[in-house]
Write an enzyme that holds these catalytic residues in place. Structure first.
Site, PDB file in Angstrom:
ATOM      1  N   HIS A  34       1.105  -1.142  -0.286  1.00 52.36           N
ATOM      2  CA  HIS A  34      -0.546  -0.241   0.311  1.00 52.36           C
ATOM      3  C   HIS A  34       1.298   1.331  -0.015  1.00 52.36           C
ATOM      4  O   HIS A  34       0.302   2.193  -1.132  1.00 52.36           O
ATOM      5  CB  HIS A  34      -0.694   0.499   1.495  1.00 52.36           C
ATOM      6  CG  HIS A  34      -1.774   1.039   1.307  1.00 52.36           C
ATOM      7  ND1 HIS A  34      -3.222   0.971   1.724  1.00 52.36           N
ATOM      8  CD2 HIS A  34      -1.305   2.482   2.105  1.00 52.36           C
ATOM      9  CE1 HIS A  34      -3.017   2.782   1.641  1.00 52.36           C
ATOM     10  NE2 HIS A  34      -2.252   3.168   1.816  1.00 52.36           N
ATOM     11  N   ARG A  80      -2.084  13.825   4.088  1.00 54.30           N
ATOM     12  CA  ARG A  80      -3.139  13.251   4.337  1.00 54.30           C
ATOM     13  C   ARG A  80      -3.644  12.318   5.834  1.00 54.30           C
ATOM     14  O   ARG A  80      -2.378  13.090   5.950  1.00 54.30           O
ATOM     15  CB  ARG A  80      -2.623  11.585   3.697  1.00 54.30           C
ATOM     16  CG  ARG A  80      -2.041  10.249   4.466  1.00 54.30           C
ATOM     17  CD  ARG A  80      -0.626  10.532   3.849  1.00 54.30           C
ATOM     18  NE  ARG A  80       0.478   9.929   4.419  1.00 54.30           N
ATOM     19  CZ  ARG A  80       1.964  10.287   5.025  1.00 54.30           C
ATOM     20  NH1 ARG A  80       1.718  11.225   4.647  1.00 54.30           N
ATOM     21  NH2 ARG A  80       2.781   9.784   4.873  1.00 54.30           N
ATOM     22  N   ASP A  85     -18.339   4.626  14.196  1.00 55.90           N
ATOM     23  CA  ASP A  85     -19.113   5.102  12.768  1.00 55.90           C
ATOM     24  C   ASP A  85     -19.417   3.603  11.811  1.00 55.90           C
ATOM     25  O   ASP A  85     -19.138   2.656  12.495  1.00 55.90           O
ATOM     26  CB  ASP A  85     -18.452   6.501  12.064  1.00 55.90           C
ATOM     27  CG  ASP A  85     -18.963   6.957  10.933  1.00 55.90           C
ATOM     28  OD1 ASP A  85     -19.233   6.364  10.095  1.00 55.90           O
ATOM     29  OD2 ASP A  85     -18.749   8.200  11.424  1.00 55.90           O
ATOM     30  N   THR A 115     -17.984  10.669  -1.375  1.00 53.41           N
ATOM     31  CA  THR A 115     -16.747  10.949  -1.405  1.00 53.41           C
ATOM     32  C   THR A 115     -17.099  11.998  -1.406  1.00 53.41           C
ATOM     33  O   THR A 115     -17.672  13.258  -2.418  1.00 53.41           O
ATOM     34  CB  THR A 115     -15.665  10.443  -2.366  1.00 53.41           C
ATOM     35  OG1 THR A 115     -15.689   9.283  -2.124  1.00 53.41           O
ATOM     36  CG2 THR A 115     -15.091  11.879  -2.829  1.00 53.41           C
TER      37      THR A 115
END
Length: 239
Positions: A156, A169, A178, A216
């Site tokens: 990743h 980020r 959540d 998004t």
């Protein structure tokens, strides 16, 4: 506060009552001053970032990102915000909650940690855009061994390093507080670089364990008072 772990981040997106802008009884100065007073009341207890999302995210006009050391403090701020003129004439469209934590995998991979620390953001300050993407890992991910997850995280990190000078980020852990497992937050002045970064993330083996959430959120980064002035139609200079 952004440098601390254990801090809560609440993302609250809103749509303005479309008739309020044209029929508003309050003056633009009064609306802005009310928000300025609220921010002053909560100074040193919350850190608030604002984003204008109208035209960029369907059904949403603005986004607030509220950091606090206690979730109840962020809740109190947002509850008080809803009693302002701007808040009272806004409908909440989405809400995400996450927690800033220490990296889970890089302590076991010091080479990755070193590379990440070296790949620092070197773009304009502040960047123009923010992108918020909730993500959930599949059940298969959580049944993998620590070693297998570490190897996938190595896959990743490595292909994304070349973009991190243009894309900043922040990861929020959200499992249990959540519907998502993670809230991924990006800032950039280069949306082309961001789309290329995201394409890289979709090409790695870890992607088969990821389900990106809906929606998004994309917005332009603004100082809170500037965002208010933009939203209520007060003349502001846009760049």
């Amino acid at each position: 506060m952004l440098e601390e772990t254990g801090v809560f981040g609440v993302f609250a997106a809103f749509a303005l009552d479309p008739t309020w802008r044209s029929e508003r009884e309050e003056s633009p100065t009064k609306v802005s001053d009310e928000i300025a007073d609220l921010l002053a009341d909560y100074e040193n207890r919350v850190l608030v970032d604002a984003y204008v999302t109208e035209g960029l995210t369907s059904g949403t006009d603005y986004l607030l990102r509220v950091h606090a050391r206690e979730l109840a403090t962020a809740q109190a701020f947002l509850r008080t915000f809803r009693r302002t003129a701007l808040g009272a004439h806004s409908r909440r469209t989405f809400r995400f909650v996450g927690i800033v934590r220490e990296p889970v995998y890089t302590p076991d991979a010091p080479d990755l940690e070193t590379q990440l620390e070296a790949a620092t953001y070197d773009g304009p300050e502040p960047p123009q855009y923010a992108i918020v993407i909730p993500a959930r890992k599949t059940a298969d991910w959580w049944t993998l061994s620590d070693e297998d997850r570490l190897e996938l995280m190595r896959d990743h990190v490595e292909p994304t390093l070349e973009y991190l000078d243009r894309v900043r980020r922040q990861l929020y852990h959200a499992s249990g507080v959540d519907d998502a497992d993670f809230i991924t937050y990006f800032e950039t002045d280069d949306l082309v670089a961001f789309t290329e970064l995201f394409r890289e993330l979709q090409s790695i083996p870890e992607y088969r364990y990821v389900r990106y959430g809906d929606p998004t959120l994309v917005g332009r980064i603004r100082e809170p008072i500037t965002a208010v002035e933009r939203l209520i139609g007060h003349p502001v200079e846009e760049t």
